[in-house]
Motif scaffolding. Sequence first.
Motif: not given
Length: 326
Positions: A58-74
């Motif tokens: 749950t912790a990993l999914q919440a963290f990645m959902a919050q930042f992974n997409e934005v980090a990849n877009h940037l």
Amino acid sequence: MIWFTWRMHRAQVYVGLALVALVMAVFLPYGEAVRGSYASHGVAACLATDTGGDRCQTALQAFMAQFNEVANHLSTWFSPLPGLIGAIVGAGLLGREYEQGTWRLAWTQSVPRVRWFTQRIALVGAGIVVVCAALSLVFRWFRAPVDDVSGRFAPGAFDLEGLSLIGYTLYAFALGVLAGLLLRRTVPAIVVAFAGFMAVRMPVEFWLRQRYQAPVSRLSAPTLHQTVGPSAVPVTPGKPGWTLGYDLVDASGRTLSNAQQAALQDRTQAMHDPDAYLRSLGLQLKTVYQPASRFWTFQLTEFSIFAGLALVLLAVAVHRLRRRCI
């Protein structure tokens, strides 16, 4: 020559420093937010122990959902940066001399034109390496928490965080130099150099990179979630590698066909304990991947490819310049 090169390229030096400052202004504040969330979700503790528990998942999914997409877009927005930097700087090295007619003066002085050319290439190339190394450090710092979870083989990470960024830029720079020599125009040379850069980089990224070393495979117990179509399979807890593919295999090691997997999904989704049923059939999940420990080996390989191409292109430019009549 050092003073002369500085006078010719000081504007580009200022632009390079401004670019580094801009990247820092964009990425450093956001990186602090990523690190704050990384700590509040307890991601480090989960990666150090076990990523399989419900709380950690749950912790990993919440963290990645919050930042992974934005980090990849940037990171995606900055992916063309090496080609643009190299093409613009390289194309102007000779293209501007021809456009402004200053080559007539520069190449009739006491310094031979080949020496004039090679020394400028060396000094400008050294400046490119410094700027790219600074950018790579900023990108690495920014993505470090996300990379701990998703790995450094993701395109946004691999292309910007290591030696490959320097290799890309030097290759585009060499293309720009040669295009400027042949076309004698700066803007067309920039276009040709950037197009040539992308024409080589795309096949390397999407076809050649995964073949630098033979991948390895790992067998693990399957779950219903994985049979339905996992997006990522953690190869080693806390050390995510580059997953190239995965298949369900039977006890003899044969891969199940798509029809067999579809039928299996229909049978198991309605069961109370589908994971136990999958294990009772003797099925295993075969993951084909590149281990995380190969990151720097792959970085060095990719840097060598692009830096080697840059040296070849610059050697061709020197040869053509030596033979060209004034």
